[in-house]
Design an enzyme around this catalytic site. Structure first.
Site, short mmCIF file in Angstrom:
data_model
loop_
_atom_site.label_atom_id
_atom_site.label_comp_id
_atom_site.label_asym_id
_atom_site.label_seq_id
_atom_site.Cartn_x
_atom_site.Cartn_y
_atom_site.Cartn_z
N GLU A 141 39.10 35.84 45.62
CA GLU A 141 38.37 36.89 44.89
C GLU A 141 38.95 36.91 43.48
OE1 GLU A 141 35.89 38.52 45.92
OE2 GLU A 141 35.99 38.76 48.09
N THR A 153 45.11 31.67 38.52
CA THR A 153 46.02 31.62 39.66
C THR A 153 45.27 31.17 40.92
OG1 THR A 153 47.21 33.48 38.68
CG2 THR A 153 47.77 32.93 40.92
N GLY A 154 44.02 31.60 41.05
CA GLY A 154 43.22 31.21 42.21
C GLY A 154 43.13 29.69 42.36
N GLY A 159 42.94 37.92 42.58
CA GLY A 159 43.67 37.84 41.32
C GLY A 159 42.88 37.07 40.30
N SER A 160 43.58 36.48 39.35
CA SER A 160 42.87 35.81 38.25
C SER A 160 42.34 34.43 38.68
CB SER A 160 43.82 35.64 37.07
OG SER A 160 44.89 34.79 37.45
N THR A 161 41.36 33.95 37.96
CA THR A 161 40.78 32.64 38.26
C THR A 161 41.83 31.55 38.07
OG1 THR A 161 38.57 33.40 37.68
CG2 THR A 161 38.96 31.03 37.55
N CYS A 194 37.98 44.12 38.16
CA CYS A 194 37.31 42.81 38.17
C CYS A 194 35.83 42.97 37.89
CB CYS A 194 37.56 42.10 39.50
SG CYS A 194 37.13 43.09 40.93
#
Ligand code: NAD
Length: 485
Positions: free
Chosen positions: A255, A237-238, A233-235, A289
């Site tokens: 990822e 949220t990561g 997902g997004s950076t 991505c």
């Protein structure tokens, strides 16, 4: 319904009813929600909104099931994954239809995604059980084994909901973990059906799926019964996932987002290169991505490449993914649509040059955005610095090789990068200095299940796929066998 021939376990699934999969059963929840078809705004079927109790039940079942699943020999687990892949292939027509409806992508791309999901599952089933013999002589034998972590959770985004799930399902199950799939709330339908299909091949509790609202991801990453989280997902949220997992030292694979550069050199044939590069900037309406997000074109071919790109982009049909000939479907959801529109407003406000496309709204129904190329904007403009995740991209001029390498690397992201040239030496010279997990020469975005896939810098932690991707679902265990006491 798809024609299934004689494939084991490939009886049709009911794509009108969507339930959680917990401990081998299809389970309803008190609360449900619906998403919309992003092309038409038509409301789709209700899907479960899992409660904390549903999660507790699934994790308890996963824990219990994992102990016996880990003792099933590797070859048998591999066979189950292979059979599952065969059934998914036989039912892929139904999954494709669902994917186009909930995600928006054109049918041909949805077919490609299903084919990749099957390919990835099959590749994982082919890997031999990893075990390294480090020493084997008359004094001792030293072996490194890879043992399952326990309960793995896969959290996936909405852009490739089937392929990205398959990559996690195959790797987790073959290595002897139990697995809980959490699809994106924007694309929950296909993910639930993946798990429902899985019940025909894996014992109860081994492969489960939970759908829910925005509470579900944080509940899962915080749960003490989960041993591993594989997140795509997004950076932004990561970072939250990693923070939450740190509290119980869960293993994590992240990822995350990208801002991939493509460097086009002076010796290219513009007519050949321009469509290839624009394709990888706009496929899936830019919601990849590893989409090309910054295009650096050598000044000597800048005008010709841009002209050929504009001609190619103008030939692309925007529309409902179910319609024949559509190349660009809608943006998948309102949240992302607003994000892209906000970026377009900024482009208008800062008066950047538009080579083709528009910053204006398109149509009344559906989250559609026209493909738009921004001609040589300043390097610090939002369209260059941010990940648009929509069909809008900047082209930039370069003249000095050293300088363009620096500019390409001037980002917190590091997922993919490409070099386009007929000179293999220049390709290698530039390619080896790009800071990204995937570097392509004369192509971009070509991935395969036996190659590690991951990001450098803030594009991720660890990687998936390949033998190393399987090991990421395992603990390493070194065994020292002394020949005599
Ligand atoms: P997102 O981060 O908003 O959501 C991804 C998933 O995380 C969803 O299932 C969501 O429900 C869940 N989630 C949201 N908040 C959470 C939290 N606090 N804890 C746990 N889970 C939570 O991303 P998105 O908008 O769905 O996807 C787009 C992004 O994903 C882009 O940045 C794209 O580059 C990236 N992406 C990366 C890869 C890769 O392999 N590197 C692949 C596809 C997409």
């Amino acid at each position: 319904m798809a024609a299934n021939g004689n494939v084991k376990g490939a009886e049709p699934l009911d794509f009108t009813k969507f339930q959680n999969v917990i401990n081998g059963k299809l389970v309803d929840t008190k609360e449900t929600r619906r998403t919309v078809n992003p092309s038409t705004f038509e409301e789709l079927y209700p899907v479960p909104v899992s409660s904390q109790t549903d999660i507790d039940e699934a994790i308890e079942a996963a824990k219990k099931a994992q102990e016996s699943w880990a003792n099933v020999p590797w070859a048998e687990r591999a066979q189950a994954v292979k059979d599952y892949a065969d059934a998914l292939e036989a039912l892929s027509e139904d999954f494709v239809k669902q994917l186009v409806t909930e995600q928006g992508k054109p049918k041909a791309f949805a077919q490609g995604e299903l084919a990749d999901a099957v390919k990835w599952l099959r590749q994982f089933a082919e890997f031999p059980e990893p075990e390294d013999v480090l020493q084997d002589d008359d004094k001792k034998k030293v072996i490194t084994r890879y043992t399952p972590l326990g309960v793995a959770v896969g959290i996936v985004p909405w852009n490739f909901p089937i392929q990205l799930s398959a990559g996690k399902i195959g790797a987790a199950l073959i290595t002897g973990n139990s697995f809980i799939l959490k699809p994106s709330p924007f694309t929950p339908y296909g993910g639930l059906k993946l798990a429902e299909l899985g019940q025909r091949f894996f014992p109860p509790g081994v492969f489960q799926a939970l759908s829910g609202d925005d509470n579900l991801g944080p509940w899962l990453t915080a749960h003490p019964g989960v041993d591993k989280v594989s997140f795509t997902g997004s950076t932004a949220t990561g970072k939250k996932v990693m923070e939450s997992c740190a509290k119980t030292l869960k293993r994590v694979t992240l990822e995350l987002g990208g801002n991939d550069p493509a460097i086009i050199c002076a010796d290219v044939n513009p007519a050949e290169v321009a469509p290839g590069v624009a394709f990888m900037a706009l496929a899936n309406s830019g919601q990849i991505c590893i989409a090309i997000k910054r295009i650096f074109i050598h000044e000597s071919v800048y005008d010709d490449v841009l002209k050929a790109m504009v001609a190619f982009v103008k030939s692309l049909k925007v529309g409902d993914g179910h319609e024949e000939g559509t190349f660009l479907g809608p943006i998948n959801n309102q949240q992302q649509f607003e994000r892209v529109k906000n970026l377009l407003e900024d482009i208008e406000k800062t008066q950047l040059n538009i080579a083709t496309g528009t910053t204006k709204n398109v149509g009344e129904k559906g989250y559609f955005i026209q493909p738009t190329i921004i001609d040589n904007p300043p390097e610090d403009s939002r369209i260059v610095v941010e990940e648009p995740f929509g069909p809008v991209f900047p082209v930039l001029k370069w003249s000095d090789e050293e300088d363009v390498i620096k500019r390409a690397n001037n980002t917190d992201m590091g997922l993919g990068a490409s070099v386009w040239t007929r000179d293999p030496q220049q390709a290698e010279r530039i390619g080896r200095r790009l800071k990204a997990g995937n570097v392509w020469i004369n192509c971009h975005g070509e991935v395969q299940p036996n190659a590690p896939f991951g990001g450098h810098k803030q594009s991720g932690i660890g990687y998936e796929w390949g033998v190393g991707g399987l090991k990421a679902y395992c603990n390493a265990q070194s065994i020292y066998l002394k020949r005599s006491a």
